[in-house]
Design a protein around this motif. Sequence first.
Motif, PDB file in Angstrom:
ATOM      1  N   HIS A  12      -0.578  13.641  -7.092  1.00  0.00           N
ATOM      2  CA  HIS A  12      -2.173  13.407  -6.661  1.00  0.00           C
ATOM      3  C   HIS A  12      -2.871  15.026  -7.104  1.00  0.00           C
ATOM      4  O   HIS A  12      -4.419  14.849  -7.453  1.00  0.00           O
ATOM      5  N   LEU A  15      -4.146  13.581 -10.102  1.00  0.00           N
ATOM      6  CA  LEU A  15      -5.224  12.863 -10.363  1.00  0.00           C
ATOM      7  C   LEU A  15      -6.459  13.275  -9.547  1.00  0.00           C
ATOM      8  O   LEU A  15      -7.604  12.992 -10.021  1.00  0.00           O
ATOM      9  N   GLU A  72      -5.938   8.790 -15.632  1.00  0.00           N
ATOM     10  CA  GLU A  72      -6.147   8.506 -14.459  1.00  0.00           C
ATOM     11  C   GLU A  72      -6.017   7.084 -14.060  1.00  0.00           C
ATOM     12  O   GLU A  72      -4.840   6.518 -12.536  1.00  0.00           O
ATOM     13  N   LYS A  73      -6.003   5.812 -14.768  1.00  0.00           N
ATOM     14  CA  LYS A  73      -5.129   4.523 -14.444  1.00  0.00           C
ATOM     15  C   LYS A  73      -3.873   4.382 -14.258  1.00  0.00           C
ATOM     16  O   LYS A  73      -3.501   3.807 -13.445  1.00  0.00           O
ATOM     17  N   THR A  76      -2.611   5.832 -10.928  1.00  0.00           N
ATOM     18  CA  THR A  76      -2.953   5.387 -10.174  1.00  0.00           C
ATOM     19  C   THR A  76      -1.929   4.343  -9.904  1.00  0.00           C
ATOM     20  O   THR A  76      -1.548   4.802  -8.714  1.00  0.00           O
ATOM     21  N   THR A  77      -1.488   3.952 -11.064  1.00  0.00           N
ATOM     22  CA  THR A  77      -0.494   2.965 -10.739  1.00  0.00           C
ATOM     23  C   THR A  77       0.459   3.554 -10.883  1.00  0.00           C
ATOM     24  O   THR A  77       1.676   2.819  -9.855  1.00  0.00           O
ATOM     25  N   THR A  79       1.627   5.917  -9.080  1.00  0.00           N
ATOM     26  CA  THR A  79       1.597   7.042  -7.319  1.00  0.00           C
ATOM     27  C   THR A  79       2.161   5.594  -6.644  1.00  0.00           C
ATOM     28  O   THR A  79       2.294   5.453  -5.089  1.00  0.00           O
ATOM     29  N   LYS A  80       1.098   4.093  -7.204  1.00  0.00           N
ATOM     30  CA  LYS A  80       1.290   3.306  -5.439  1.00  0.00           C
ATOM     31  C   LYS A  80       2.552   2.718  -5.628  1.00  0.00           C
ATOM     32  O   LYS A  80       3.474   1.775  -4.675  1.00  0.00           O
TER      33      LYS A  80
END
Length: 255
Positions: A12, A15, A72-73, A76-77, A79-80
């Motif tokens: 995070h 990001l 970033e992509k 994001t994937t 961390t989800k």
Amino acid sequence: MKMIKLLVEKYHKELSDIQAELKTLPLGSLLGRKWKNTTHYYHEINGKQVGITKNPAKIKELARKKFLLAREKQLTTLTKLLARITKSANLLLAPKELIATFANTYKNLPASYYYHPSIEKWLAQPYKKNTYNPEELIYQSKGGTFFRSKSERDIGNLLEEYDIPYRYDSVVTLNGKNEISPDFIIKAPYTGETIILEHNGALHKDGYKDRMNDKMDTYLKHGFIEGETLICTFEYHLRDHDRIRKIIEEIILKH
């Protein structure tokens, strides 16, 4: 679980840094075309292209932007995914909680009946003990183990109260190289996983902090995870035994 939470926090933070840096970079993207064995670069914005082959600073900015967007992509994937893993792991009952769901026939049996089969053998095995200043071993636990300090004896008493198998001040060799003497080597009762507990009880002594830091580095290099399989306690923990009980119940007994 603590390691996953630390990773999520780290990602995070990255990001957030990426998003801040992207705001400083130019709009659009980089386009390259080959002509006579030479690559010519263009800055493409809203369908328009401007040649920037002779502007390496702009090329560098757009290259960095491409990397940041891809990173970033991915983050994001990831961390989800980690968030879903954390949520699922939180549904996993601790061993004692799981046993509490059993019928009385099982629930009323001694806790040791559910222990990992390696525990009994581990407890019966002889092991090398630290021979440093044996005259300091003057504090006896309720189970009969002698300790070098009252604080360590108190920890031993609590481990014994919870019927948690441990060795005190034993000598172990990590990966066949590093010989070291942890204060406590603990076996997680239900899984047999090895946990090291170090009590920092003499931080006021010269050189003690440096020696303890060296030990921590050694443990970490050999795969122990702080807050999971590597536990550090301090004198303030012993002012209220509920602090140690919390460590036992929320870390050791959840393995």
